[in-house]
Design a protein around this motif. Structure first.
Motif, PDB file in Angstrom:
ATOM      1  N   GLY A   2      -7.414  -0.472  -1.644  1.00  0.00           N
ATOM      2  CA  GLY A   2      -6.194  -0.996  -2.248  1.00  0.00           C
ATOM      3  C   GLY A   2      -6.444  -1.794  -3.507  1.00  0.00           C
ATOM      4  O   GLY A   2      -7.588  -2.077  -3.894  1.00  0.00           O
ATOM      5  N   HIS A   3      -5.355  -2.174  -4.159  1.00  0.00           N
ATOM      6  CA  HIS A   3      -5.413  -2.973  -5.383  1.00  0.00           C
ATOM      7  C   HIS A   3      -4.807  -4.346  -5.077  1.00  0.00           C
ATOM      8  O   HIS A   3      -3.681  -4.440  -4.572  1.00  0.00           O
ATOM      9  CB  HIS A   3      -4.644  -2.280  -6.510  1.00  0.00           C
ATOM     10  N   TYR A   4      -5.548  -5.401  -5.398  1.00  0.00           N
ATOM     11  CA  TYR A   4      -5.159  -6.747  -4.991  1.00  0.00           C
ATOM     12  C   TYR A   4      -5.179  -7.703  -6.178  1.00  0.00           C
ATOM     13  O   TYR A   4      -5.971  -7.545  -7.109  1.00  0.00           O
ATOM     14  CB  TYR A   4      -6.107  -7.270  -3.900  1.00  0.00           C
ATOM     15  N   ILE A   5      -4.296  -8.713  -6.088  1.00  0.00           N
ATOM     16  CA  ILE A   5      -4.257  -9.758  -7.103  1.00  0.00           C
ATOM     17  C   ILE A   5      -4.049 -11.087  -6.391  1.00  0.00           C
ATOM     18  O   ILE A   5      -3.200 -11.205  -5.499  1.00  0.00           O
ATOM     19  CB  ILE A   5      -3.143  -9.496  -8.149  1.00  0.00           C
ATOM     20  N   LEU A   6      -4.861 -12.085  -6.727  1.00  0.00           N
ATOM     21  CA  LEU A   6      -4.789 -13.387  -6.078  1.00  0.00           C
ATOM     22  C   LEU A   6      -3.599 -14.165  -6.635  1.00  0.00           C
ATOM     23  O   LEU A   6      -3.494 -14.365  -7.851  1.00  0.00           O
ATOM     24  CB  LEU A   6      -6.095 -14.140  -6.316  1.00  0.00           C
ATOM     25  N   GLY A   7      -2.687 -14.588  -5.742  1.00  0.00           N
ATOM     26  CA  GLY A   7      -1.484 -15.285  -6.179  1.00  0.00           C
ATOM     27  C   GLY A   7      -1.528 -16.783  -6.005  1.00  0.00           C
ATOM     28  O   GLY A   7      -0.624 -17.492  -6.445  1.00  0.00           O
ATOM     29  N   ALA A   8      -2.598 -17.288  -5.351  1.00  0.00           N
ATOM     30  CA  ALA A   8      -2.719 -18.725  -5.108  1.00  0.00           C
ATOM     31  C   ALA A   8      -4.165 -19.058  -4.782  1.00  0.00           C
ATOM     32  O   ALA A   8      -4.944 -18.172  -4.415  1.00  0.00           O
ATOM     33  CB  ALA A   8      -1.807 -19.148  -3.956  1.00  0.00           C
ATOM     34  N   ALA A  49       0.828  -1.207   0.000  1.00  0.00           N
ATOM     35  CA  ALA A  49       0.000   0.000   0.000  1.00  0.00           C
ATOM     36  C   ALA A  49       0.862   1.258   0.000  1.00  0.00           C
ATOM     37  O   ALA A  49       0.526   2.263  -0.640  1.00  0.00           O
ATOM     38  CB  ALA A  49      -0.939  -0.008   1.208  1.00  0.00           C
ATOM     39  N   ASP A  50       1.988   1.208   0.722  1.00  0.00           N
ATOM     40  CA  ASP A  50       2.902   2.354   0.745  1.00  0.00           C
ATOM     41  C   ASP A  50       3.382   2.710  -0.659  1.00  0.00           C
ATOM     42  O   ASP A  50       3.583   3.882  -0.990  1.00  0.00           O
ATOM     43  CB  ASP A  50       4.115   2.059   1.629  1.00  0.00           C
ATOM     44  N   PHE A  51       3.584   1.696  -1.482  1.00  0.00           N
ATOM     45  CA  PHE A  51       4.066   1.918  -2.846  1.00  0.00           C
ATOM     46  C   PHE A  51       2.936   1.944  -3.862  1.00  0.00           C
ATOM     47  O   PHE A  51       3.183   2.043  -5.065  1.00  0.00           O
ATOM     48  CB  PHE A  51       5.070   0.825  -3.230  1.00  0.00           C
ATOM     49  N   ASP A  52       1.687   1.840  -3.377  1.00  0.00           N
ATOM     50  CA  ASP A  52       0.513   1.811  -4.251  1.00  0.00           C
ATOM     51  C   ASP A  52       0.651   0.727  -5.311  1.00  0.00           C
ATOM     52  O   ASP A  52       0.275   0.899  -6.470  1.00  0.00           O
ATOM     53  CB  ASP A  52       0.282   3.171  -4.919  1.00  0.00           C
ATOM     54  N   THR A  81     -21.830   1.028   4.723  1.00  0.00           N
ATOM     55  CA  THR A  81     -21.383   2.380   5.069  1.00  0.00           C
ATOM     56  C   THR A  81     -19.891   2.590   4.808  1.00  0.00           C
ATOM     57  O   THR A  81     -19.426   3.716   4.704  1.00  0.00           O
ATOM     58  CB  THR A  81     -21.677   2.674   6.551  1.00  0.00           C
ATOM     59  N   ASN A  82     -19.139   1.489   4.728  1.00  0.00           N
ATOM     60  CA  ASN A  82     -17.699   1.577   4.467  1.00  0.00           C
ATOM     61  C   ASN A  82     -17.328   0.473   3.476  1.00  0.00           C
ATOM     62  O   ASN A  82     -16.695  -0.521   3.823  1.00  0.00           O
ATOM     63  CB  ASN A  82     -16.912   1.415   5.776  1.00  0.00           C
ATOM     64  N   PRO A  83     -17.718   0.661   2.212  1.00  0.00           N
ATOM     65  CA  PRO A  83     -17.570  -0.415   1.226  1.00  0.00           C
ATOM     66  C   PRO A  83     -16.141  -0.572   0.713  1.00  0.00           C
ATOM     67  O   PRO A  83     -15.306   0.329   0.847  1.00  0.00           O
ATOM     68  CB  PRO A  83     -18.496   0.030   0.093  1.00  0.00           C
ATOM     69  N   PHE A  84     -15.878  -1.734   0.106  1.00  0.00           N
ATOM     70  CA  PHE A  84     -14.624  -1.962  -0.605  1.00  0.00           C
ATOM     71  C   PHE A  84     -14.651  -1.180  -1.906  1.00  0.00           C
ATOM     72  O   PHE A  84     -15.569  -1.322  -2.719  1.00  0.00           O
ATOM     73  CB  PHE A  84     -14.453  -3.456  -0.899  1.00  0.00           C
ATOM     74  N   THR A  85     -13.676  -0.310  -2.122  1.00  0.00           N
ATOM     75  CA  THR A  85     -13.648   0.550  -3.307  1.00  0.00           C
ATOM     76  C   THR A  85     -12.421   0.300  -4.178  1.00  0.00           C
ATOM     77  O   THR A  85     -12.179   1.040  -5.129  1.00  0.00           O
ATOM     78  CB  THR A  85     -13.683   2.035  -2.896  1.00  0.00           C
ATOM     79  N   GLY A  86     -11.623  -0.730  -3.821  1.00  0.00           N
ATOM     80  CA  GLY A  86     -10.412  -1.007  -4.586  1.00  0.00           C
ATOM     81  C   GLY A  86     -10.673  -1.945  -5.748  1.00  0.00           C
ATOM     82  O   GLY A  86     -11.802  -2.044  -6.250  1.00  0.00           O
ATOM     83  N   THR A  87      -9.653  -2.646  -6.178  1.00  0.00           N
ATOM     84  CA  THR A  87      -9.778  -3.625  -7.266  1.00  0.00           C
ATOM     85  C   THR A  87      -9.254  -4.966  -6.781  1.00  0.00           C
ATOM     86  O   THR A  87      -8.370  -5.033  -5.913  1.00  0.00           O
ATOM     87  CB  THR A  87      -8.990  -3.187  -8.509  1.00  0.00           C
ATOM     88  N   PHE A  88      -9.811  -6.050  -7.336  1.00  0.00           N
ATOM     89  CA  PHE A  88      -9.389  -7.397  -6.957  1.00  0.00           C
ATOM     90  C   PHE A  88      -9.346  -8.260  -8.212  1.00  0.00           C
ATOM     91  O   PHE A  88     -10.374  -8.518  -8.827  1.00  0.00           O
ATOM     92  CB  PHE A  88     -10.364  -7.997  -5.934  1.00  0.00           C
ATOM     93  N   ASP A  89      -8.137  -8.686  -8.581  1.00  0.00           N
ATOM     94  CA  ASP A  89      -7.925  -9.504  -9.779  1.00  0.00           C
ATOM     95  C   ASP A  89      -7.740 -10.959  -9.341  1.00  0.00           C
ATOM     96  O   ASP A  89      -6.780 -11.295  -8.643  1.00  0.00           O
ATOM     97  CB  ASP A  89      -6.692  -8.994 -10.522  1.00  0.00           C
TER      98      ASP A  89
END
Length: 319
Positions: free
Chosen positions: A279-285, A256-259, A301-309
């Motif tokens: 945050g931006h996420y990718i499944l590795g396994a 997250a620090d490095f986006d 009220t506090n939804p997930f707004t990132g991406t998930f691959d």
């Protein structure tokens, strides 16, 4: 030849947390070459050697298992890795893992010595990388994430080696460097400086507030702080250092620090998504959550707004 990128070091450090001896995570840009002997898991040691897209060899050392929900927590590796942490916390060299780190690096050199060799790691793996780089001149450089200082090391800064330390990470800041937030506590515990240069990173206002809290606890009271930390961690009691560690020390926080897209390899990684819903996420396994209670990530009220691959992998058994 191009040197490894920061993201490549991050991906190599992340790959070890599954202890997959077959292949590197899809999308990591790495090819797995070899892994350390299974017999060394009882020492609290695990390492793998990868080749990146430029032909560089990257030795990655695994960090300790601090999350009690991690499947490796109660394994011989998990228990021994925390014992190694305790030795480092006391300013000494942990038995076994430093010798294992050097032996693995030498084996990689003997096999792939025609290539440039670099090292990396997170947490305990990071200080193992520091130690190997300090001992061996054939290591061209490297990068660590959330690694403490090197016990009893007070040498000069090495520009080809970088320690990335989140401003609010109590583990990474446990060093005698002038800029470390816990340098007074570390010096009182005979902890040395980092090997290589230190680059402080941060992600957002919460990290800034946490960093201010960490700095406020920087005083020469090593023994009572350490005893309180050990007792509270063992009993699951509230502790300011533990709270800061749980939020700011995980490797996912450094992504997250490095986006950078965070690689999700374990159920613990998936749980940590709650800490950064944008945050931006990718499944590795593939992840099997069968029989394990799992609360929803985000809310109305506090939804997930990132991406998930999903990256071709699956998560089974969530309920």
């Amino acid at each position: 030849m191009s040197v490894p990128t920061t993201f490549t070091y991050l991906n190599a450090s992340s790959a070890l947390y599954t202890q997959n001896r077959v292949s590197a995570p899809v999308g990591s840009g790495l090819v797995l070459l070899e892994a350390s002997p299974a017999s060394q898991l009882a020492d609290g040691f695990f390492a793998e050697a990868f080749q990146d897209l430029y032909g560089n060899i990257i030795i990655a050392y695994q960090g300790s298992i601090l999350d009690k929900s991690d499947s490796l927590y109660n394994t011989p590796y998990g228990s021994a890795s925390r014992l190694a942490d305790g030795a480092i916390l006391a300013g000494g060299n942990p038995p076994g893992v430093f010798d294992d780190a050097l032996a693995f690096a030498l084996n990689v050199k003997n096999t792939y010595g025609s290539h440039d060799i670099y090292v990396t790691g997170h947490s305990l793996g990071g200080v193992e990388a520091e130690y190997a780089a300090e001992q061996f001149s054939f290591i061209k450089g490297g990068a660590t994430f959330g690694a403490p200082g090197l016990p009893l090391y007070f040498g000069s800064t090495i520009e080809t080696f970088t320690n990335y330390v989140d401003r609010a990470d109590p583990v990474g800041n446990y060093a005698s460097d002038a800029g470390s937030a816990l340098n007074a506590v570390a010096a009182d515990g005979l902890m040395g400086t980092h090997f290589g240069q230190v680059v402080q990173v941060s992600s957002g206002l919460n990290s800034q507030a946490d960093a201010a809290q960490l700095a406020a606890d920087n005083h020469d009271s090593f023994l009572p702080d350490v005893l309180s930390l050990i007792i509270d961690y063992g009993l699951g009691l509230p502790n300011p250092f533990i709270a800061l560690m749980q939020t700011n020390h995980p490797l996912s926080h450094y992504y997250a620090d490095f986006d950078a897209p965070i690689i999700i390899n374990t159920l613990g990684d998936l749980e940590a998504v709650r800490n950064n819903l944008s945050g931006h996420y990718i499944l590795g396994a593939n992840i099997d959550a069968s029989g394990i209670p799992f609360a929803s990530i985000g809310s109305s009220t506090n939804p997930f707004t990132g991406t998930f691959d999903g990256n071709g992998h699956t998560i089974n058994g969530l309920h």
